[in-house]
Write a protein that holds these residues in place. Sequence first.
Motif, short mmCIF file in Angstrom:
data_model
loop_
_atom_site.label_atom_id
_atom_site.label_comp_id
_atom_site.label_asym_id
_atom_site.label_seq_id
_atom_site.Cartn_x
_atom_site.Cartn_y
_atom_site.Cartn_z
N ASP A 242 0.84 -1.21 0.00
CA ASP A 242 0.00 0.00 0.00
C ASP A 242 0.87 1.26 0.00
N GLN A 243 1.90 1.26 0.78
CA GLN A 243 2.72 2.46 0.93
C GLN A 243 3.48 2.83 -0.34
N VAL A 244 3.89 1.81 -1.11
CA VAL A 244 4.71 2.12 -2.29
C VAL A 244 3.91 2.11 -3.58
N GLU A 245 2.65 1.62 -3.54
CA GLU A 245 1.94 1.52 -4.82
C GLU A 245 0.49 2.01 -4.78
N PHE A 246 -0.34 1.47 -3.89
CA PHE A 246 -1.74 1.88 -3.90
C PHE A 246 -1.91 3.33 -3.44
N ALA A 247 -1.34 3.66 -2.29
CA ALA A 247 -1.47 5.04 -1.78
C ALA A 247 -0.92 6.08 -2.76
N PRO A 248 0.25 5.87 -3.37
CA PRO A 248 0.74 6.85 -4.35
C PRO A 248 -0.17 7.01 -5.56
N ASN A 249 -0.99 6.00 -5.84
CA ASN A 249 -1.95 6.08 -6.95
C ASN A 249 -3.31 6.62 -6.51
N GLY A 250 -3.38 7.05 -5.25
CA GLY A 250 -4.60 7.70 -4.77
C GLY A 250 -5.75 6.78 -4.49
N VAL A 251 -5.47 5.48 -4.26
CA VAL A 251 -6.55 4.54 -3.94
C VAL A 251 -6.17 3.72 -2.71
N ARG A 252 -7.17 3.15 -2.08
CA ARG A 252 -6.94 2.25 -0.95
C ARG A 252 -7.73 0.98 -1.19
N VAL A 253 -7.15 -0.14 -0.79
CA VAL A 253 -7.74 -1.46 -1.03
C VAL A 253 -8.81 -1.75 0.02
N LEU A 254 -9.97 -2.21 -0.46
CA LEU A 254 -11.05 -2.60 0.44
C LEU A 254 -11.11 -4.11 0.63
N MET A 255 -10.82 -4.86 -0.44
CA MET A 255 -10.85 -6.32 -0.35
C MET A 255 -10.03 -6.90 -1.49
N VAL A 256 -9.57 -8.13 -1.29
CA VAL A 256 -8.71 -8.77 -2.28
C VAL A 256 -9.07 -10.25 -2.41
N MET A 257 -8.61 -10.83 -3.51
CA MET A 257 -8.64 -12.28 -3.66
C MET A 257 -7.48 -12.68 -4.56
N VAL A 258 -6.68 -13.62 -4.10
CA VAL A 258 -5.67 -14.26 -4.94
C VAL A 258 -6.25 -15.60 -5.34
N LEU A 259 -6.37 -15.83 -6.63
CA LEU A 259 -7.07 -17.02 -7.12
C LEU A 259 -6.25 -18.29 -6.91
N PRO A 260 -6.92 -19.44 -6.92
CA PRO A 260 -6.17 -20.71 -6.89
C PRO A 260 -5.20 -20.79 -8.06
N ALA A 261 -4.22 -21.68 -7.94
CA ALA A 261 -3.16 -21.77 -8.93
C ALA A 261 -3.69 -21.96 -10.35
N TYR A 262 -3.11 -21.20 -11.28
CA TYR A 262 -3.48 -21.30 -12.69
C TYR A 262 -2.93 -22.59 -13.29
N GLN A 263 -3.68 -23.13 -14.25
CA GLN A 263 -3.26 -24.28 -15.03
C GLN A 263 -3.23 -23.88 -16.51
N ILE A 264 -2.65 -24.73 -17.33
CA ILE A 264 -2.64 -24.49 -18.78
C ILE A 264 -3.70 -25.37 -19.42
N PHE A 265 -4.57 -24.73 -20.20
CA PHE A 265 -5.61 -25.41 -20.96
C PHE A 265 -5.28 -25.26 -22.45
N THR A 266 -5.27 -26.35 -23.19
CA THR A 266 -4.93 -26.27 -24.61
C THR A 266 -6.16 -26.53 -25.48
N LYS A 267 -6.11 -25.91 -26.63
CA LYS A 267 -7.22 -26.03 -27.58
C LYS A 267 -7.18 -27.38 -28.30
N ASP A 268 -6.01 -27.78 -28.76
CA ASP A 268 -5.89 -29.02 -29.53
C ASP A 268 -4.72 -29.90 -29.09
N ARG A 269 -3.62 -29.27 -28.71
CA ARG A 269 -2.42 -30.06 -28.47
C ARG A 269 -2.53 -30.91 -27.21
#
Length: 336
Positions: free
Chosen positions: A130-157
């Motif tokens: 917050d001190q080095v990024e959100f506050a300098p951009n004039g916003v404050r965080v109200l809530m967050v979510m870090v999603l479960p680990a990403y996987q790779i999905f392929t179309k054909d291969r």
Amino acid sequence: MRMISTAGLMAALLATAIPASAAETLRVGDSFPVGHYIAENLAKVWMDRVTEKSGGEVKFEYFPAEQMGKAKDLLALTQSSALDVGYVGASYVSDKLPLSSVGELPEAFTTSCQGTKAFWKIAQPGGALDQVEFAPNGVRVLMVMVLPAYQIFTKDREITGADSFKGLKVRTTGGAKEIATKLLEAIPVQIPAPESREALSRGTLDALLFPNGSILPYEMQPFLKYATTGLNFGSFVVTYTISQQKWDSLSPEVQKVLAETGEETTFSACEVADKLDVSDREKIAAAGVQYVELPEADAKKIGDLMATVGDQWAGDLETRGRPAKAILQAFRDAIE
């Protein structure tokens, strides 16, 4: 059963009572399609709880599905007060919030709640991020979510080993996942989630870096045949922010309800995300996508490659004058 006394209940209600003169109607906007689990379990739950806890004095106008603007524009719309509370995906605004992608690194967390709680510690008002990024951009965080680990999905291969991704055009959100994609000798293509389905259908993409929980809401499954499982290619950071200017205009009572409810909903929403990660995988498999567990040697090879992403990410940002190494260490220290 533990009973709450009438006097105690009245005291609790009075503690968060909001005078009618402080009544507010806040405009909230995001890019998630109607019914998406993030909006349903984070933004909408937060709004309902705030309205209830404020005795109906704080209400909301909600604009989902990019009604107010593209995902990449929602930070600017929040800063300009076109929105009071806006969804910000760090990777979509990496020019303004590059350090916030720290939560997207394939670090030592395996669940949404582990990543979410660690990111909350550094992103909440007063935290290192917050001190080095959100506050300098004039916003404050109200809530967050870090999603479960990403996987790779392929179309054909077909996915058979660590070299299965060479040359594929893979959807990423930039930042850390772009580094991860290049380590797999694939080609990163930065496309927002709402535009990825069309990109798959047109052949602009061969594969996706995506969480299980977003495949069904964006209706990707008809275009996919194979997917990894049990790997960690990084994550995605969801934040809902309010401009500091708007925050300062609110009464202390409203601020208290927004902040306390934001933290409460952050922790409850990640629990839902972790449960849905399992059930959504089952639904995606039932729709015809084959999940592949790589041989142990290939999984280790990919794991070793992903373990280098964080330090490379930090080194790249340090050359641009950003304190990425300190933020990365703060995030690592916050992981439980």
